[in-house]
Design a protein around this motif. Sequence first.
Motif, PDB file in Angstrom:
ATOM      1  N   PHE A 155      46.926  55.645  46.486  1.00 46.11           N
ATOM      2  CA  PHE A 155      47.301  54.364  46.759  1.00 46.11           C
ATOM      3  C   PHE A 155      48.348  54.156  46.043  1.00 46.11           C
ATOM      4  CE2 PHE A 155      42.578  54.815  46.783  1.00 46.11           C
ATOM      5  CZ  PHE A 155      42.657  54.007  47.639  1.00 46.11           C
ATOM      6  N   GLU A 156      49.032  53.089  46.342  1.00 41.81           N
ATOM      7  CA  GLU A 156      50.732  52.767  45.903  1.00 41.81           C
ATOM      8  C   GLU A 156      50.485  51.823  44.826  1.00 41.81           C
ATOM      9  OE1 GLU A 156      53.402  52.215  48.846  1.00 41.81           O
ATOM     10  OE2 GLU A 156      53.377  53.846  49.708  1.00 41.81           O
ATOM     11  N   GLY A 157      49.255  51.049  44.961  1.00 38.21           N
ATOM     12  CA  GLY A 157      49.098  49.656  43.876  1.00 38.21           C
ATOM     13  C   GLY A 157      47.563  49.302  43.579  1.00 38.21           C
ATOM     14  N   LEU A 158      47.954  48.961  42.598  1.00 36.83           N
ATOM     15  CA  LEU A 158      45.851  48.936  41.517  1.00 36.83           C
ATOM     16  C   LEU A 158      46.006  48.012  41.188  1.00 36.83           C
ATOM     17  CD1 LEU A 158      45.521  52.076  39.852  1.00 36.83           C
ATOM     18  CD2 LEU A 158      44.779  52.257  41.941  1.00 36.83           C
ATOM     19  N   ILE A 159      44.897  47.232  41.699  1.00 39.74           N
ATOM     20  CA  ILE A 159      44.267  45.565  41.604  1.00 39.74           C
ATOM     21  C   ILE A 159      42.798  45.819  40.276  1.00 39.74           C
ATOM     22  CG2 ILE A 159      44.164  43.395  41.968  1.00 39.74           C
ATOM     23  CD1 ILE A 159      46.197  44.494  44.504  1.00 39.74           C
ATOM     24  N   PHE A 160      42.932  45.654  39.241  1.00 41.24           N
ATOM     25  CA  PHE A 160      42.058  44.787  39.099  1.00 41.24           C
ATOM     26  C   PHE A 160      41.691  43.365  38.554  1.00 41.24           C
ATOM     27  CE2 PHE A 160      43.889  48.758  37.895  1.00 41.24           C
ATOM     28  CZ  PHE A 160      42.750  49.840  37.352  1.00 41.24           C
ATOM     29  N   ASP A 161      40.141  43.512  38.631  1.00 41.73           N
ATOM     30  CA  ASP A 161      39.869  41.905  38.313  1.00 41.73           C
ATOM     31  C   ASP A 161      39.680  42.382  36.605  1.00 41.73           C
ATOM     32  OD1 ASP A 161      37.803  39.739  38.980  1.00 41.73           O
ATOM     33  OD2 ASP A 161      36.185  41.122  37.789  1.00 41.73           O
ATOM     34  N   LEU A 162      39.602  41.162  36.580  1.00 45.01           N
ATOM     35  CA  LEU A 162      39.076  41.459  34.757  1.00 45.01           C
ATOM     36  C   LEU A 162      37.708  41.022  34.119  1.00 45.01           C
ATOM     37  CD1 LEU A 162      40.939  40.836  31.838  1.00 45.01           C
ATOM     38  CD2 LEU A 162      41.399  38.414  32.543  1.00 45.01           C
ATOM     39  N   ASP A 163      36.975  39.681  34.152  1.00 43.74           N
ATOM     40  CA  ASP A 163      35.743  39.867  33.675  1.00 43.74           C
ATOM     41  C   ASP A 163      34.641  40.631  34.710  1.00 43.74           C
ATOM     42  OD1 ASP A 163      36.385  37.143  31.480  1.00 43.74           O
ATOM     43  OD2 ASP A 163      37.001  36.385  33.407  1.00 43.74           O
ATOM     44  N   GLY A 164      33.501  41.400  33.247  1.00 44.25           N
ATOM     45  CA  GLY A 164      33.448  42.426  33.794  1.00 44.25           C
ATOM     46  C   GLY A 164      34.135  43.621  34.766  1.00 44.25           C
ATOM     47  N   THR A 165      35.337  43.683  34.753  1.00 40.37           N
ATOM     48  CA  THR A 165      35.606  45.371  35.198  1.00 40.37           C
ATOM     49  C   THR A 165      36.995  45.550  34.021  1.00 40.37           C
ATOM     50  OG1 THR A 165      35.958  43.609  37.820  1.00 40.37           O
ATOM     51  CG2 THR A 165      37.278  45.146  37.000  1.00 40.37           C
ATOM     52  N   LEU A 166      37.764  45.076  33.795  1.00 44.81           N
ATOM     53  CA  LEU A 166      38.101  45.431  32.785  1.00 44.81           C
ATOM     54  C   LEU A 166      37.791  45.344  31.242  1.00 44.81           C
ATOM     55  CD1 LEU A 166      42.186  44.189  33.820  1.00 44.81           C
ATOM     56  CD2 LEU A 166      41.100  46.538  33.299  1.00 44.81           C
ATOM     57  N   LYS A 220      47.435  49.437  51.400  1.00 48.26           N
ATOM     58  CA  LYS A 220      48.015  50.056  49.674  1.00 48.26           C
ATOM     59  C   LYS A 220      47.530  50.685  48.731  1.00 48.26           C
ATOM     60  CE  LYS A 220      51.404  52.758  52.813  1.00 48.26           C
ATOM     61  NZ  LYS A 220      52.869  52.722  53.184  1.00 48.26           N
ATOM     62  N   CYS A 221      46.712  49.622  48.815  1.00 51.51           N
ATOM     63  CA  CYS A 221      46.894  49.055  47.473  1.00 51.51           C
ATOM     64  C   CYS A 221      45.087  49.002  47.094  1.00 51.51           C
ATOM     65  CB  CYS A 221      46.171  47.320  47.270  1.00 51.51           C
ATOM     66  SG  CYS A 221      48.083  46.833  46.934  1.00 51.51           S
ATOM     67  N   CYS A 222      44.730  49.748  46.161  1.00 49.80           N
ATOM     68  CA  CYS A 222      42.913  49.658  45.799  1.00 49.80           C
ATOM     69  C   CYS A 222      42.679  49.139  44.583  1.00 49.80           C
ATOM     70  CB  CYS A 222      42.737  51.226  44.989  1.00 49.80           C
ATOM     71  SG  CYS A 222      41.103  51.695  44.547  1.00 49.80           S
ATOM     72  N   VAL A 223      41.340  47.661  44.691  1.00 49.95           N
ATOM     73  CA  VAL A 223      40.403  46.984  43.730  1.00 49.95           C
ATOM     74  C   VAL A 223      39.578  47.216  42.919  1.00 49.95           C
ATOM     75  CG1 VAL A 223      39.741  45.048  43.796  1.00 49.95           C
ATOM     76  CG2 VAL A 223      42.175  45.232  45.633  1.00 49.95           C
ATOM     77  N   TYR A 224      39.645  47.089  41.692  1.00 49.79           N
ATOM     78  CA  TYR A 224      38.582  47.204  40.906  1.00 49.79           C
ATOM     79  C   TYR A 224      37.860  46.167  40.766  1.00 49.79           C
ATOM     80  CZ  TYR A 224      39.627  51.950  40.286  1.00 49.79           C
ATOM     81  OH  TYR A 224      40.287  53.944  40.608  1.00 49.79           O
ATOM     82  N   GLU A 225      36.789  45.470  41.124  1.00 49.67           N
ATOM     83  CA  GLU A 225      35.998  44.275  40.912  1.00 49.67           C
ATOM     84  C   GLU A 225      34.184  44.604  40.885  1.00 49.67           C
ATOM     85  OE1 GLU A 225      35.154  41.430  40.846  1.00 49.67           O
ATOM     86  OE2 GLU A 225      36.825  40.765  42.166  1.00 49.67           O
ATOM     87  N   ASP A 226      34.468  43.855  39.965  1.00 52.64           N
ATOM     88  CA  ASP A 226      32.404  43.604  39.763  1.00 52.64           C
ATOM     89  C   ASP A 226      31.657  43.014  40.421  1.00 52.64           C
ATOM     90  OD1 ASP A 226      31.609  41.910  37.317  1.00 52.64           O
ATOM     91  OD2 ASP A 226      33.437  41.434  38.279  1.00 52.64           O
TER      92      ASP A 226
END
Length: 196
Positions: A3-14, A159-165
């Motif tokens: 992946f060329e970009g990582l995107i993170f939700d905040l509450d409940g994820t980070l 090309k992005c990956c999202v982290y989500e809860d």
Amino acid sequence: MQFEGLIFDLDGTLADTMPAHYLAWREITQKHGLKFSEERFYSLGGVPTSRIFSILADEQGVSLDPGACAIEKEETFISYLSEVEPIQPVLDVVRENYDNVPMAVATGAMHWVMERILNQLDIHHYFTAFVSSEDTVRHKPFPDVFLEAARRLGVPAEKCCVYEDAQLGIEAGQAAGMHVVDVRDFHTPRRITAGA
């Protein structure tokens, strides 16, 4: 896939903020004569605070100012912030990719609340782009917050990956054409009303 970009939700994820958020929600909804179960709270993960107040007020026939109630709820949440910890497996991903892959935070939280959480956990410096509830007209499950984060990172969405809860956030990431990692597969937040 690289992946060329990582995107993170905040509450409940980070940040393991969901129990603290629910304590604040319970305090302020009760004050305004609204019912808001913990189950419903989790089902609306990713929806901006003022929008949730509008939904609850409409459903329950209560007259209130959603914007003012949202500020009241977020100020109450801040009082619980000292109890909030990072979600370690997600933070490990952030640290492993720092300086190698550009990373963004994309959240339904208000900008000032996002800043307070990131600074409280001392993780603000890992990210180069930030998108909060004020930055898009449409919110999760629409993909706008993640598409805006990709734009700010200068990386194509695919090309992005999202982290989500939250389910709405997962749908938003999928709608953006991004790979999505469901944080619920390895982290379960503590329930306030469990067994109550």
